[in-house]
Structure formats: C-alpha cells, structure tokens
Design a protein around this motif. Sequence first.
Motif, PDB file in Angstrom:
ATOM      1  N   ASP A   1      20.918  -1.482 -42.911  1.00 16.61           N
ATOM      2  CA  ASP A   1      21.210  -0.108 -42.391  1.00 16.61           C
ATOM      3  C   ASP A   1      22.827  -0.361 -41.949  1.00 16.61           C
ATOM      4  O   ASP A   1      23.284  -1.192 -41.537  1.00 16.61           O
ATOM      5  N   PRO A   2      23.699   0.911 -42.307  1.00 14.80           N
ATOM      6  CA  PRO A   2      25.018   0.857 -42.054  1.00 14.80           C
ATOM      7  C   PRO A   2      25.415   0.647 -40.479  1.00 14.80           C
ATOM      8  O   PRO A   2      26.100  -0.101 -40.242  1.00 14.80           O
ATOM      9  N   GLY A   3      24.596   1.167 -39.747  1.00 12.10           N
ATOM     10  CA  GLY A   3      24.886   1.128 -38.248  1.00 12.10           C
ATOM     11  C   GLY A   3      24.492  -0.482 -37.855  1.00 12.10           C
ATOM     12  O   GLY A   3      25.217  -0.943 -36.951  1.00 12.10           O
ATOM     13  N   GLU A   4      23.306  -0.697 -38.292  1.00  9.82           N
ATOM     14  CA  GLU A   4      22.778  -1.909 -38.068  1.00  9.82           C
ATOM     15  C   GLU A   4      23.895  -3.124 -38.525  1.00  9.82           C
ATOM     16  O   GLU A   4      24.250  -4.005 -37.640  1.00  9.82           O
ATOM     17  N   GLY A   5      24.206  -2.918 -39.685  1.00 13.45           N
ATOM     18  CA  GLY A   5      25.220  -4.093 -40.272  1.00 13.45           C
ATOM     19  C   GLY A   5      26.465  -3.749 -39.550  1.00 13.45           C
ATOM     20  O   GLY A   5      27.062  -5.132 -39.222  1.00 13.45           O
ATOM     21  N   ALA A   6      27.187  -2.909 -38.981  1.00 16.38           N
ATOM     22  CA  ALA A   6      28.211  -2.561 -38.235  1.00 16.38           C
ATOM     23  C   ALA A   6      28.303  -3.447 -36.930  1.00 16.38           C
ATOM     24  O   ALA A   6      29.069  -4.214 -36.368  1.00 16.38           O
TER      25      ALA A   6
END
Length: 471
Positions: free
Chosen positions: A401-406
């Motif tokens: 997930d973009p938020g998780e990855g960031a």
Amino acid sequence: MSSSLSSGTAPRVAPAGTASLAERIQGSVLLPGQGGYREEKAVYNTALEHRPALVVAAASAEDVRTAVAFAAEHGMAVAVQATGHGAAAPAIDTLMISTRRMSGVEIDPDRRTALVQAGALWQDVIDAAAPHGLAPLNGSSPGVGVVGYTLGGGLGLMSRTHGYAADHVLSIDLVTASGEETTATPDRHPDLFWALRGGKGNFGVVTAMEFGLFPVPNVYAGALILPGRSASEAMLAWRAWTADCPEEMTSSLALLRLPDAPPIPEPLRGRLSVALRFVHLGSPQHGERLVAPFRAMEPIVDTVREMSYTDIASVYSDPVAPTPYRQRCIMLDGLGDDGVRTMVELAGPDSDCTDMIVELRHLGGALSRPPRVPSAVGRRDATFTLTTLSEVPAGAGPGADPGEGALLERMRVHYAGRRFINFLSGPDASDLTREAFDADTYSRLVRVKSHYDPNNIFRANHNIAPEPEHV
C-alpha cells in the motif's frame, strides 16, 4: 472413513489415483467444486485465495503421512493450513493438508507442559490450562493456530517476561518430505529442531508439539484508548516509559483507524485513536501504578483491570471474522524523535492515511536473552517491532500500500536490519522471507532445507528454497 469424490474440477492426478488416496485417508479428500472444498481451503486472511488441486482434511498423523507421500509420488507441492491467519503465498494446484480436525490438547500440570495437535488454536490451550493455574505464551488473538505461530517464533502477550514461544518448545512431531514420521528434540535431529523454531513450515508438516506452560492465574491487563489528537504526546510518553519498564510488563502502542460500523464501539468508529495495550504479571497494585501516567491522559476507553487469563483476548479484541489484509513489519533498534514525527506525519491525525493500522510492540527483557536451546529466531537486540496492517481487496496483486510503503521506507533510519516473519502476511509476503534472518542463519536454514526437503515440496509458505543443485 469419508470422502467426496463425485463430479468436479479435475485434479492434477488421475481420478483413480485420487480415489485410491481417499480409501487410505481416515479424514476426507475434497476436490474443486465438491461440497466442503471451499470451506476447507478458506483462509482467515482473505487477501489470498487458495486454489489447491485437492484438499486432504486430515484426521491423524497417519493421514498427514499418507498425503505427503502421495504428493511426493505425483510431483505436487504441499500446502498446510489450520486457520490461514499468516498466509503468505497462494496455494495453487497443490495438495493442501487441512489440520483443523487435529485439535487435541493434553495438559500435564506436574510438568507444566502442553501437548497439542497440529490444528489446535490458542484458545483451546488457554481453556485447558486455566483450571491448573497455567497459561501458554499465546499472541493477541486466541483464534490463531498454535503451530504456525510458534514455528515463526511467537511474539506474545507475556514475551518480555518469558521470551518467545519457540524458546519453550520441548519436542516437535512431523512428517518430512520423504513421508517419514519423526520427532525433533534438542537431542534428536537437533539441526531440524533448530530450524523448525523460527523457520516456519519449510521442513515438514508438524503433527504435534509439546511446550512449556507458566503459572498465571490472573493478570493485570487491558487497553487504554486515547483520542487520535493525542498521538504525538502518547507516543513520546510511551517511548520514555518503556526505557525502564520492568520485565513483568509487556505493552504496545497502536494508531488505529477502525470502520464506522458495528460492532466497533461508537467513540472509535471512523476516526483515529491511540490504543495502549498492557499485560502485567506482577501485582495489580504495581500494574495500576505503572499505567497511571496514561490514565492521566484521559482515555476514552479504559479496560485495564485484573482478569483471569481466560479473558486475555479482550486486551486486543482482534476481529474474529475473516478479512483481507496485508501485514508488514520491521524491527527497530530504537525510536528517536525523528521516528515519532515520521509516524505521526504519515499515520497520525493530519495524515492522508485512511485505512492503515500501525503498531509498535516493546521488546527487550527475556526476548533479548538467548534461549537455553538455540533456534533460528533472531534479532534479540531489537527494541521495538513496527507493524503495519492494511486492508486490501480480496485477490489483490503484490506490492505494498502506498502509505504503508512510505512509512516503512522512511523508518529505515531506525531499521534493525530484519523483519519478524510472523508479521508478514498477505500478497507477496513470502518474497520478504529472507529479510527475516541474518546471512549466517539463512544459509544454515537453506542447508537444513536442502537435506529435509531437497525438492521444495513445502513451498506454499514463507518459503526458504533449497540449494539450487538440490532442486
């Protein structure tokens, strides 16, 4: 003996071969399209969809042995499932062994041990041990299977006091890739015993396990939940508090975003909250003093109290219904001010995050000490685990997930170099297996894998592949 071998999707083996297997199985053999097949392969983490060629609903260790031998004879991979909480790879065209019917639990109160079958859940053990004033080293959800949790190390609710669940395993019965039933102990097959405790299900199908229990009649435990606007204040206070926290206290802090729907309590629906969870093994009076600074922050929910260990599920109140999610984890050397700011920025009240849960678990104490019998569980010098849990559509492809990855990328400044394998679940989790071990440990695991499963029959999991020349 029962079987379901009427019409349905054709298996990878001839119908006559499957019928022959069913005749030798005490449990059931289920094919795609037949009654019971869908239910038997169902996972708790519905982000993954298993599509095995056939399912053996095993009723005994002999069923497991027969199924593994059959798979080896027909060149099939073997997948194993009790609950599917920690599913890391879809089981496609495999022979799936369902162990949920093998749920026996035997307690020896004099030796303070439990002997459990492969499909036992932690709640089964908790309920069986409680009349003797004993408790196991289970995790936050009593609905998780004992074996898979323990093979991944087992980071639980009393871990700072007693260490990892894997540290207290006494013996493991299993069926290896050759179809042989064997028992691994510190003295018998010690290399296999080492690898099983931390290396997950790469080396065979566990049919039974014996491990130690602990005297725990009551605990002082529960959750204090604060409004999301308190995220930075609570995290800074909890970080400072953990610096000299006694080993009798195991705790965690989570930034929760929960659905705006029942059965979520109204104050927590559809908004960010900060959950502090505590399990204290000392006196209730001491526990009350320890949590007092957080009670002073005016929680909107307070469930911390003295309780029987049979009520321990209420500390986390993990959801019971199956759900699709991706879980990722890194281990932290520490948590500086920059780390707190990063977490608040990317997962706090003013972030764009909408559906991600972020949790810190405090390590140290007994977790930092080597066990009496060495195992493949590593990174005992880490201070915290940082775990993300993101809801994903059923059948979603790989990729964070973009938020998780960031968040995880930004937190690499505190990254202790490895992941915790039990907190890797969902699409493409198996790809991260190597990052759960240091180089020497992983090399040794590969050597053990090459000896006990040279053809990588057990690969629908957090896979450790054998050396190339063995494949």
